[in-house]
Design a protein around this motif. Structure first.
Motif, PDB file in Angstrom:
ATOM      1  N   ASN A  79       0.727  -1.179  -0.136  1.00  0.00           N
ATOM      2  CA  ASN A  79       0.089   0.073   0.016  1.00  0.00           C
ATOM      3  C   ASN A  79       0.713   1.251  -0.104  1.00  0.00           C
ATOM      4  N   GLU A  80       1.934   1.357   0.933  1.00  0.00           N
ATOM      5  CA  GLU A  80       2.795   2.523   0.834  1.00  0.00           C
ATOM      6  C   GLU A  80       3.516   2.716  -0.354  1.00  0.00           C
ATOM      7  N   PHE A  81       4.126   1.544  -0.970  1.00  0.00           N
ATOM      8  CA  PHE A  81       4.773   1.875  -2.234  1.00  0.00           C
ATOM      9  C   PHE A  81       3.835   2.307  -3.359  1.00  0.00           C
ATOM     10  N   THR A  82       2.557   1.626  -3.523  1.00  0.00           N
ATOM     11  CA  THR A  82       1.730   2.199  -4.460  1.00  0.00           C
ATOM     12  C   THR A  82       1.331   3.581  -4.299  1.00  0.00           C
ATOM     13  N   ALA A  83       1.060   4.036  -3.019  1.00  0.00           N
ATOM     14  CA  ALA A  83       0.958   5.458  -2.525  1.00  0.00           C
ATOM     15  C   ALA A  83       2.225   6.262  -3.239  1.00  0.00           C
ATOM     16  N   ALA A  84       3.227   5.785  -2.931  1.00  0.00           N
ATOM     17  CA  ALA A  84       4.537   6.499  -3.426  1.00  0.00           C
ATOM     18  C   ALA A  84       4.399   6.736  -4.862  1.00  0.00           C
ATOM     19  N   CYS A  85       3.921   5.583  -5.599  1.00  0.00           N
ATOM     20  CA  CYS A  85       3.890   5.633  -6.980  1.00  0.00           C
ATOM     21  C   CYS A  85       2.839   6.652  -7.589  1.00  0.00           C
ATOM     22  N   LEU A  86       1.781   6.375  -6.966  1.00  0.00           N
ATOM     23  CA  LEU A  86       0.402   7.090  -7.374  1.00  0.00           C
ATOM     24  C   LEU A  86       0.234   8.624  -6.922  1.00  0.00           C
ATOM     25  N   ASP A  87       0.569   8.590  -5.805  1.00  0.00           N
ATOM     26  CA  ASP A  87       0.234  10.055  -5.059  1.00  0.00           C
ATOM     27  C   ASP A  87       1.790  10.647  -4.754  1.00  0.00           C
ATOM     28  N   ASN A  88       2.722  10.288  -5.268  1.00  0.00           N
ATOM     29  CA  ASN A  88       4.141  10.750  -5.059  1.00  0.00           C
ATOM     30  C   ASN A  88       4.435  11.019  -3.471  1.00  0.00           C
ATOM     31  N   THR A  89       3.984  10.081  -2.642  1.00  0.00           N
ATOM     32  CA  THR A  89       4.544  10.318  -1.528  1.00  0.00           C
ATOM     33  C   THR A  89       5.886   9.765  -1.261  1.00  0.00           C
ATOM     34  N   LYS A  90       6.397  10.239  -0.127  1.00  0.00           N
ATOM     35  CA  LYS A  90       8.026   9.823   0.155  1.00  0.00           C
ATOM     36  C   LYS A  90       7.986   8.373   0.451  1.00  0.00           C
ATOM     37  N   LEU A  91       9.136   7.688  -0.217  1.00  0.00           N
ATOM     38  CA  LEU A  91       9.316   6.363  -0.021  1.00  0.00           C
ATOM     39  C   LEU A  91      10.108   6.275   1.529  1.00  0.00           C
ATOM     40  N   PRO A  92       9.669   5.133   2.264  1.00  0.00           N
ATOM     41  CA  PRO A  92       9.904   5.233   3.808  1.00  0.00           C
ATOM     42  C   PRO A  92      11.481   5.304   4.221  1.00  0.00           C
ATOM     43  N   PHE A  93      12.173   4.663   3.200  1.00  0.00           N
ATOM     44  CA  PHE A  93      13.643   4.604   3.481  1.00  0.00           C
ATOM     45  C   PHE A  93      14.564   4.413   2.177  1.00  0.00           C
ATOM     46  N   LYS A  94      15.547   4.838   2.341  1.00  0.00           N
ATOM     47  CA  LYS A  94      16.655   5.045   1.112  1.00  0.00           C
ATOM     48  C   LYS A  94      17.121   3.716   0.576  1.00  0.00           C
ATOM     49  N   LEU A  95      16.869   3.629  -0.742  1.00  0.00           N
ATOM     50  CA  LEU A  95      17.265   2.530  -1.395  1.00  0.00           C
ATOM     51  C   LEU A  95      18.850   1.937  -1.395  1.00  0.00           C
ATOM     52  N   ALA A  96      19.784   2.891  -1.110  1.00  0.00           N
ATOM     53  CA  ALA A  96      21.293   2.611  -0.762  1.00  0.00           C
ATOM     54  C   ALA A  96      21.334   1.841   0.507  1.00  0.00           C
ATOM     55  N   GLY A  97      20.565   1.816   1.408  1.00  0.00           N
ATOM     56  CA  GLY A  97      20.573   1.184   2.676  1.00  0.00           C
ATOM     57  C   GLY A  97      20.671  -0.403   2.284  1.00  0.00           C
ATOM     58  N   ALA A  98      19.835  -0.814   1.457  1.00  0.00           N
ATOM     59  CA  ALA A  98      19.732  -2.370   1.028  1.00  0.00           C
ATOM     60  C   ALA A  98      21.150  -2.738   0.628  1.00  0.00           C
ATOM     61  N   VAL A  99      21.904  -1.775  -0.188  1.00  0.00           N
ATOM     62  CA  VAL A  99      23.112  -2.253  -0.700  1.00  0.00           C
ATOM     63  C   VAL A  99      24.092  -2.671   0.761  1.00  0.00           C
ATOM     64  N   LYS A 100      24.235  -1.773   1.624  1.00  0.00           N
ATOM     65  CA  LYS A 100      24.865  -1.827   2.839  1.00  0.00           C
ATOM     66  C   LYS A 100      24.540  -3.208   3.703  1.00  0.00           C
ATOM     67  N   ALA A 101      23.258  -3.381   3.635  1.00  0.00           N
ATOM     68  CA  ALA A 101      22.736  -4.636   4.386  1.00  0.00           C
ATOM     69  C   ALA A 101      23.203  -5.846   3.741  1.00  0.00           C
ATOM     70  N   VAL A 102      23.392  -5.642   2.300  1.00  0.00           N
ATOM     71  CA  VAL A 102      23.864  -6.982   1.587  1.00  0.00           C
ATOM     72  C   VAL A 102      25.251  -7.213   1.604  1.00  0.00           C
ATOM     73  N   GLN A 103      25.960  -6.331   1.687  1.00  0.00           N
ATOM     74  CA  GLN A 103      27.514  -5.878   1.913  1.00  0.00           C
ATOM     75  C   GLN A 103      27.872  -6.743   3.222  1.00  0.00           C
ATOM     76  N   ILE A 104      27.023  -6.335   4.402  1.00  0.00           N
ATOM     77  CA  ILE A 104      27.428  -6.815   5.729  1.00  0.00           C
ATOM     78  C   ILE A 104      26.944  -8.183   5.721  1.00  0.00           C
ATOM     79  N   GLY A 105      25.929  -8.656   5.229  1.00  0.00           N
ATOM     80  CA  GLY A 105      25.588 -10.053   5.022  1.00  0.00           C
ATOM     81  C   GLY A 105      26.545 -10.735   4.403  1.00  0.00           C
ATOM     82  N   CYS A 106      27.267 -10.515   3.470  1.00  0.00           N
ATOM     83  CA  CYS A 106      28.321 -11.043   2.438  1.00  0.00           C
ATOM     84  C   CYS A 106      29.375 -11.253   3.089  1.00  0.00           C
TER      85      CYS A 106
END
Length: 246
Positions: free
Chosen positions: A193-220
């Protein structure tokens, strides 16, 4: 993961989000709000786990060939929680991991385990302890503790699928979700629902995409430590360094 971030940067008009489901769970959000309000002082230790119900079919053995390993597959959500609660700009100081194949020795051929423990030390005096397992007997048990200087917050420490508690001749018990979706069903709905609202209503995404890269780097890095038996060190800028010599 980095390729997605790079592609998104070339098309800033498009909305892109990593689906870290626990960020959309009501209990985890309430815990974050309490912590952010200073209820437990300075968050210093995070202890978090992803523990799957035992699947004797052999699925996880086959999946391990391309899953990235138990720390990337299971603990990636816990790692993301640590970055959320400690702050997305937290810099790793060291990682170390170990594990065992308690019930699925076939995982060894993929350099993986069915139970793993990892410790991530962050610069600034913070530590995250992660546990992952694929042999829980009762069901799915994903839980987190955020320990601060003035208190502690616990999410799902005593799991339950419903509010039903059964008092029977065999004892008192309650059932818990059998899989990850059973635990986070409502979080997945909120996420969509929140991602749909971000796409249709231009609301702000809940967190930065770059953080996912850091999480994967730590996991690796945790998976590498698991297989090498070595602790991995990083300087205050996040650059990998050789172990300090005495």
């Amino acid at each position: 993961s980095q390729s997605v971030v790079d592609a998104a940067a070339k098309k800033p008009h498009l909305k892109v989000m990593c689906g870290f489901s626990r960020r959309f769970d009501a209990s985890y959000r309430a815990a974050y709000d309490r912590m952010d309000q200073g209820a437990i002082g300075r968050a210093s230790i995070i202890r978090s786990q992803t523990c799957d119900k035992l699947d004797p079919s052999g699925f996880f053995v086959a999946y391990a060939e391309f899953s990235g390993g138990i720390f990337v597959d299971c603990n990636i959500h816990d790692i993301d929680l640590a970055l959320w609660y400690f702050g997305q700009d937290s810099i790793v100081k060291s990682v170390v991991a170990m594990g065992i194949t308690a019930v699925q020795p076939e995982l060894r051929r993929h350099k993986d385990v069915d139970n793993g423990v990892g410790i991530v030390e962050f610069w600034g005096g913070k530590i995250a302890y992660f546990y992952s397992s694929r042999m829980m007997a009762a069901g799915q048990h994903d839980m987190t503790e955020i320990i601060g200087t003035d208190g502690k917050l616990a999410v799902n420490a005593n799991p339950q699928g419903t509010l039903l508690e059964m008092h029977e001749p065999q004892g008192v018990r309650r059932e818990i979700p059998g899989d990850y979706y059973g635990r986070f069903e409502h979080a997945f709905v909120t996420e969509a629902n929140e991602f749909t609202a971000a796409c249709l209503d231009n609301t702000k995404l809940p967190f930065k995409l770059a953080g996912a890269v850091k999480a994967v780097q730590i996991g690796c890095a945790l998976q590498e430590s698991l297989n090498s038996g070595q602790k991995i060190h990083f300087d205050e800028t996040g650059r990998r360094i050789e172990a300090p010599k005495l």
